[in-house]
Design a protein around this motif. Structure first.
Motif, short mmCIF file in Angstrom:
data_model
loop_
_atom_site.label_atom_id
_atom_site.label_comp_id
_atom_site.label_asym_id
_atom_site.label_seq_id
_atom_site.Cartn_x
_atom_site.Cartn_y
_atom_site.Cartn_z
N ASP A 328 43.27 -25.95 62.70
CA ASP A 328 43.74 -27.25 63.17
C ASP A 328 44.08 -27.51 64.47
OD1 ASP A 328 43.58 -27.58 60.27
OD2 ASP A 328 45.34 -26.60 59.80
N SER A 329 43.49 -26.66 65.37
CA SER A 329 43.87 -27.00 67.10
C SER A 329 42.47 -26.84 67.81
CB SER A 329 44.39 -25.67 67.24
OG SER A 329 44.54 -25.58 68.86
N ALA A 330 42.28 -27.64 68.70
CA ALA A 330 41.26 -27.59 69.81
C ALA A 330 41.13 -26.41 70.61
CB ALA A 330 41.20 -29.06 70.36
N ASP A 331 42.15 -25.46 70.58
CA ASP A 331 42.18 -24.58 71.70
C ASP A 331 41.41 -23.43 71.31
OD1 ASP A 331 42.97 -22.55 73.65
OD2 ASP A 331 45.16 -23.08 73.55
N GLN A 332 40.27 -23.03 72.44
CA GLN A 332 39.35 -22.12 72.30
C GLN A 332 39.77 -20.69 72.90
OE1 GLN A 332 35.28 -23.91 73.02
NE2 GLN A 332 36.20 -25.88 72.81
N GLU A 333 40.89 -20.83 73.41
CA GLU A 333 41.15 -19.49 74.45
C GLU A 333 41.05 -18.09 73.48
OE1 GLU A 333 42.43 -17.53 77.46
OE2 GLU A 333 42.37 -19.59 77.13
N ALA A 334 39.91 -17.46 73.90
CA ALA A 334 39.76 -15.85 73.72
C ALA A 334 39.19 -15.92 72.16
CB ALA A 334 40.80 -15.23 73.79
N ALA A 335 38.69 -17.23 71.61
CA ALA A 335 38.12 -17.17 70.11
C ALA A 335 36.93 -16.40 70.12
CB ALA A 335 37.94 -18.52 69.84
N PRO A 336 36.72 -15.31 68.96
CA PRO A 336 35.67 -14.74 68.92
C PRO A 336 34.42 -15.48 68.46
CG PRO A 336 37.13 -14.75 66.90
CD PRO A 336 37.85 -15.43 67.95
N ALA A 337 34.37 -16.78 68.26
CA ALA A 337 33.23 -17.52 68.11
C ALA A 337 32.17 -17.34 69.21
CB ALA A 337 33.66 -18.92 67.67
N ARG A 338 32.69 -17.64 70.28
CA ARG A 338 31.44 -17.31 71.42
C ARG A 338 31.01 -16.00 71.57
NH1 ARG A 338 34.35 -20.22 74.57
NH2 ARG A 338 33.05 -22.12 74.72
N ILE A 340 30.67 -13.83 69.22
CA ILE A 340 29.59 -14.11 67.94
C ILE A 340 28.12 -14.79 68.05
CG2 ILE A 340 29.59 -14.68 65.45
CD1 ILE A 340 32.49 -13.75 65.47
N ALA A 341 28.51 -15.72 68.80
CA ALA A 341 27.24 -16.85 68.78
C ALA A 341 26.39 -16.19 69.94
CB ALA A 341 27.63 -18.12 69.43
N THR A 342 26.74 -15.54 71.01
CA THR A 342 26.21 -15.15 71.80
C THR A 342 25.27 -13.74 71.40
OG1 THR A 342 27.72 -15.49 73.78
CG2 THR A 342 25.96 -13.95 74.11
N ARG A 343 25.79 -13.04 70.37
CA ARG A 343 25.14 -11.88 70.04
C ARG A 343 24.19 -12.39 69.02
NH1 ARG A 343 28.78 -6.49 69.64
NH2 ARG A 343 30.09 -6.90 71.13
N LEU A 344 24.37 -13.34 68.26
CA LEU A 344 23.25 -13.90 67.33
C LEU A 344 22.02 -14.51 67.79
CD1 LEU A 344 25.61 -15.61 64.52
CD2 LEU A 344 24.13 -13.60 64.26
N GLN A 350 18.91 -18.96 65.41
CA GLN A 350 19.02 -20.46 65.99
C GLN A 350 20.50 -20.92 65.45
OE1 GLN A 350 15.83 -22.97 64.56
NE2 GLN A 350 14.41 -21.29 64.39
N ILE A 351 21.19 -21.23 66.60
CA ILE A 351 22.69 -21.39 66.20
C ILE A 351 23.14 -22.93 66.27
CG2 ILE A 351 25.01 -20.79 66.96
CD1 ILE A 351 23.54 -18.40 65.82
N GLY A 352 23.97 -23.44 65.36
CA GLY A 352 24.53 -24.58 65.38
C GLY A 352 26.08 -24.27 64.94
N TYR A 353 26.80 -25.46 64.96
CA TYR A 353 28.57 -25.27 64.92
C TYR A 353 28.75 -26.56 64.38
CZ TYR A 353 30.36 -28.07 68.49
OH TYR A 353 30.70 -29.28 69.28
N HIS A 354 29.82 -26.54 63.79
CA HIS A 354 30.70 -27.37 63.28
C HIS A 354 32.16 -27.31 63.53
CE1 HIS A 354 33.01 -30.30 60.66
NE2 HIS A 354 32.01 -31.23 60.93
N ASP A 355 32.84 -28.53 64.01
CA ASP A 355 34.21 -27.99 64.12
C ASP A 355 34.99 -29.47 64.56
OD1 ASP A 355 36.82 -27.67 65.49
OD2 ASP A 355 36.48 -25.64 65.28
N PRO A 356 35.79 -29.82 63.61
CA PRO A 356 36.35 -31.11 63.71
C PRO A 356 37.06 -31.42 64.86
CG PRO A 356 37.46 -29.89 61.88
CD PRO A 356 36.30 -29.27 62.42
N ASP A 360 32.19 -30.90 71.89
CA ASP A 360 31.20 -30.19 72.72
C ASP A 360 31.47 -28.81 72.82
OD1 ASP A 360 29.07 -30.61 74.91
OD2 ASP A 360 30.55 -29.30 76.14
N TRP A 361 30.37 -27.93 72.34
CA TRP A 361 30.66 -26.42 72.55
C TRP A 361 29.45 -25.72 73.54
CZ3 TRP A 361 29.35 -22.04 69.09
CH2 TRP A 361 30.29 -20.83 69.27
N ARG A 362 29.80 -24.98 74.24
CA ARG A 362 28.88 -24.48 75.13
C ARG A 362 28.92 -22.76 74.85
NH1 ARG A 362 26.31 -27.87 78.75
NH2 ARG A 362 26.75 -29.87 78.43
N VAL A 363 27.55 -22.17 74.84
CA VAL A 363 27.57 -20.62 75.03
C VAL A 363 26.69 -20.30 76.03
CG1 VAL A 363 26.84 -18.61 73.79
CG2 VAL A 363 28.10 -20.57 72.61
#
Length: 420
Positions: A328-338, A340-344, A350-356, A360-363
């Motif tokens: 419930d936050s927009a803060d991406q500080e040091a989140a593991p998602a990036r 994980i996406a990079t390694r995949l 083929q990576i897609g994402y969803h986050d309310p 805009d999300w960039r890797v």
């Protein structure tokens, strides 16, 4: 026009302090060497992801808050609070560059009887061995005699509606007893409870202990997650049972990695010459190693699940849900998602994402496709990975729609998905 308070550093630490001060009727000026935060704030926008809302910023401005890049304002306040960022470098030492810049800007304009407070997360000894000399050399004043100096590390939990700034006790350690009391008088206007530490080092070490406590316990439960999966044991049920013990246990839950602004600090790794004697905190180093492995473990689980269903990672459509470091936050500080996406992506997925909360999300500086319809995207993806359990997610419905769902947070109903 003089102000009662100057907050130096308009980031994730400084802005909540400004909000609390303005709400308490304290005339506040915010200073930052970077012109971007000040410009964003003057326009009524938040410069920090996952921080205050636009309406909260507007209320602060209407309450008299003045963001500025003019250091001259620092010489006209009774209290100055330094909230400079102190990020970890590649060698795991705390970066004090921004803190040094803030100290020098303040020192050049420091007046007698001013109370200077440090909220940045720092290793023990920083207030006395790093900040104090900069302030004294730049001002010609003596801390503890001509001006008050104290440390009160931030205890923010962004988005927490239960433990607010006012309801969270503030730990304060002053250079002298008079410094402590001056700091206590200031924070007593913002918080319900003030806790006096013996000195600055005890206050600094309080933050180190609190952060490392969380880090070590997350590492423990992450190791348990891997072991329980190998043994065919439902860790989430184990935690549910263990947390019924009314003493001697505090529940922590595993996840795909550790993020956020609070970083584990080993006081044996000070960023200046007078290092702490003795041995490093081996448990903290081991916890860091374990938690750093979790994104790789998630990748391993993804590959195994796809393989079990007759698919390989290469060419697989993988949908990542929740790319922030906390729910419930927009803060991406040091989140593991990036990571994980990079390694995949490196493995050909083929990576897609969803986050309310993230539009805009960039890797690797490249935009990642955002799913407009969550259910449609989950139904089309070969694998859906829940990385963060935002409140808006209907996880039971998602489990029905997804072809294959890996839940790294244990948030889905039992048996509805593959859990970490």
């Amino acid at each position: 026009m003089p102000a009662d308070l100057a907050v130096i550093g308009l980031g994730h630490l400084g802005l909540p302090l400004v909000q609390a001060a303005v709400a308490a009727g304290i005339d506040t000026v915010g200073y930052d060497t970077d012109p971007r935060p000040c410009a964003e704030l003057r326009a009524g926008r938040t410069p920090v992801e996952g921080s205050l809302t636009a309406s909260e910023i507007r209320r602060m401005l209407s309450g008299g808050f003045r963001p500025t890049t003019s250091a001259a304002e620092l010489g006209r306040v009774r209290t100055a609070v330094i909230c400079a960022p102190t990020p970890l470098g590649p060698d795991r030492t705390v970066g004090l560059t921004a803190l040094g810049d803030a100290a020098r800007a303040l020192a050049a304009r420091l007046r007698p009887h001013t109370t200077v407070l440090l909220e940045s997360a720092v290793p023990p000894g920083t207030t006395e061995n790093f900040l104090r000399p900069l302030l004294e050399e730049g001002s010609g004043l003596v801390a503890g005699r001509d001006f008050h100096l104290a440390c009160s590390p931030s205890r923010l939990d962004p988005g927490n509606r239960t433990h607010t700034y006012a309801s969270t006790p503030k730990v304060i350690g002053g250079l002298t007893s008079a410094c402590t009391e001056s700091a206590a008088a200031f924070y007593g206007r913002l918080t319900d409870k003030v806790v006096r530490a013996r000195g600055p080092r005890e206050a600094e070490m309080t933050k180190v202990l609190e952060t490392n406590f969380r880090h070590v316990n997350i590492a423990l439960v992450n190791e348990m997650a891997v072991a329980c999966h190998d043994l065919g044991i439902d860790l989430w049920d184990v935690i549910r049972c263990a947390e019924t013990k009314p003493f001697g246990f505090q529940p922590f839950r595993p996840g795909p990695g550790v993020g956020g602004h609070g970083v584990p600090v080993d006081p044996g790794c000070l960023p200046y010459s007078s290092r702490t004697p003795g041995h490093p905190l081996r448990m903290v180093s081991l916890a860091q190693e374990i938690n750093d492995r979790m994104p790789s473990y998630v990748i391993q689980r993804c590959a195994t699940l796809l393989n079990e269903h007759g698919k390989s990672v290469r060419g697989a459509r993988v949908l990542l849900l929740g790319v922030t470091y906390k729910p419930d936050s927009a803060d991406q500080e040091a989140a593991p998602a990036r990571e994980i996406a990079t390694r995949l992506m490196d493995m050909g997925a083929q990576i897609g994402y969803h986050d309310p909360h993230v539009l805009d999300w960039r890797v690797r500086e490249l935009p990642v496709p955002r799913a407009d319809s969550l259910y449609e995207a989950a139904a089309a993806a070969d694998l859906t990975v829940l990385l963060q359990q935002h409140r808006t997610y209907d996880l039971q419905g998602l489990a029905v729609k997804a072809q294959l769902l890996l839940d790294t947070r244990g948030a889905t109903p039992a048996g509805a998905a593959h859990r970490l």
